[in-house]
Design a protein around this motif. Structure first.
Motif, PDB file in Angstrom:
ATOM      1  N   VAL A   1     -24.415  97.522 -53.365  1.00 47.14           N
ATOM      2  CA  VAL A   1     -23.263  97.485 -54.266  1.00 47.14           C
ATOM      3  C   VAL A   1     -22.673  96.077 -54.263  1.00 47.14           C
ATOM      4  CG1 VAL A   1     -20.947  98.417 -54.687  1.00 47.14           C
ATOM      5  CG2 VAL A   1     -22.763  99.921 -53.831  1.00 47.14           C
TER       6      VAL A   1
ATOM      7  N   LEU B   1     -16.941  97.640 -58.883  1.00 47.71           N
ATOM      8  CA  LEU B   1     -18.154  97.920 -58.107  1.00 47.71           C
ATOM      9  C   LEU B   1     -19.300  98.110 -59.093  1.00 47.71           C
ATOM     10  CD1 LEU B   1     -16.732 100.502 -55.511  1.00 47.71           C
ATOM     11  CD2 LEU B   1     -16.969  98.021 -55.244  1.00 47.71           C
TER      12      LEU B   1
ATOM     13  N   ARG C   1     -23.809  98.627 -59.333  1.00 45.77           N
ATOM     14  CA  ARG C   1     -25.128  98.675 -58.671  1.00 45.77           C
ATOM     15  C   ARG C   1     -26.218  98.870 -59.709  1.00 45.77           C
ATOM     16  NH1 ARG C   1     -26.794 104.160 -56.191  1.00 45.77           N
ATOM     17  NH2 ARG C   1     -25.409 105.659 -57.191  1.00 45.77           N
TER      18      ARG C   1
ATOM     19  N   ILE D   1     -18.078 103.721 -49.999  1.00 49.89           N
ATOM     20  CA  ILE D   1     -18.133 102.260 -50.122  1.00 49.89           C
ATOM     21  C   ILE D   1     -16.828 101.691 -49.580  1.00 49.89           C
ATOM     22  CG2 ILE D   1     -18.334 100.329 -51.725  1.00 49.89           C
ATOM     23  CD1 ILE D   1     -19.720 102.389 -53.646  1.00 49.89           C
TER      24      ILE D   1
ATOM     25  N   LEU E   1     -20.438 106.451 -52.985  1.00 45.16           N
ATOM     26  CA  LEU E   1     -21.546 105.732 -53.632  1.00 45.16           C
ATOM     27  C   LEU E   1     -21.899 106.372 -54.975  1.00 45.16           C
ATOM     28  CD1 LEU E   1     -23.597 103.418 -53.289  1.00 45.16           C
ATOM     29  CD2 LEU E   1     -25.131 105.045 -52.187  1.00 45.16           C
TER      30      LEU E   1
ATOM     31  N   ASP F   1     -25.725 103.951 -61.294  1.00 45.24           N
ATOM     32  CA  ASP F   1     -26.654 102.823 -61.099  1.00 45.24           C
ATOM     33  C   ASP F   1     -27.177 102.324 -62.443  1.00 45.24           C
ATOM     34  OD1 ASP F   1     -28.213 105.001 -61.658  1.00 45.24           O
ATOM     35  OD2 ASP F   1     -29.713 104.614 -60.097  1.00 45.24           O
TER      36      ASP F   1
END
Ligand code: FES
Length: 189
Positions: A110, A101, A103, A171, A66, A71
């Motif tokens: 995600v 991916l 976020r 993930i 992650l 982010d």
């Protein structure tokens, strides 16, 4: 005395030579048969390979930690790798595709998008200045969430993939290939 008859040695039964010859031949045949077995099985395994890959295609694959996805709302590209082993061989990790991916700030949710362009299968790229995706092949353009930006030759938005956070915080993405060039998002079987 003067006899021409010779008894067989104690360790050899009468007629032992032909029998041993027969046993030797049988052993050679058996070994020959066993020697051909691995190539035959390998052939069957190769024949079954697409079937095995099909099964693996719908599975969840760990793609990244992650923390590896900042982010900041910008997509990052990761390879999707499938490990394969069988009774004889350990295969090297096998890349089967790529995903973006993404976020948002402070979020652990995600979004996973296939990096394969739905138009004709090229890899789409991120345009960090414009905050969008572009496909270098025929200039399709997609919003940062994968939505299509007209005018684009792609018949549909980028293909979103199921993803989840695994028990170890990694993930996992359910990798699938989809048909290109059609409006419907249809998984290849
Ligand atoms: S393959 Fe992407 S626009 Fe054609």
């Amino acid at each position: 005395m003067g006899s021409t008859h010779h008894d067989p040695p104690a360790d050899r039964p009468p007629g032992g030579e032909p029998r041993r010859d027969l046993l030797t031949r049988l052993a050679a045949l058996t070994c020959g048969g066993l020697a051909t077995l691995p190539p035959v099985l390998a052939g069957v395994w190769t024949f079954l390979d697409p079937l095995r890959r099909k099964g693996a295609a719908a599975a969840f694959h760990p793609v990244a930690e992650l923390e590896a996805v900042p982010d900041d709302g910008l997509p990052r590209r990761f390879p999707v790798v499938s490990d394969r082993t069988d009774a004889w061989t350990g295969f090297a990790s096998d890349p089967i595709g790529a995903v973006y991916l993404r976020r948002e700030k402070g979020s652990e949710t995600v979004q996973a998008l296939s990096a394969t362009c739905p138009h004709a299968g090229c890899f789409v790229e991120v345009d960090p200045q414009e905050k969008c995706f572009r496909c270098p092949c025929h200039n399709s353009r997609f919003a940062i969430d994968g939505g299509i930006v007209p005018p684009s030759p792609s018949p549909r938005a980028m293909d979103e993939l199921e993803c989840r956070i695994g028990p170890g915080g990694e993930i996992e993405v359910q990798w699938q290939n989809f048909y290109t060039g059609i409006a419907e998002k249809k998984a290849r079987s």
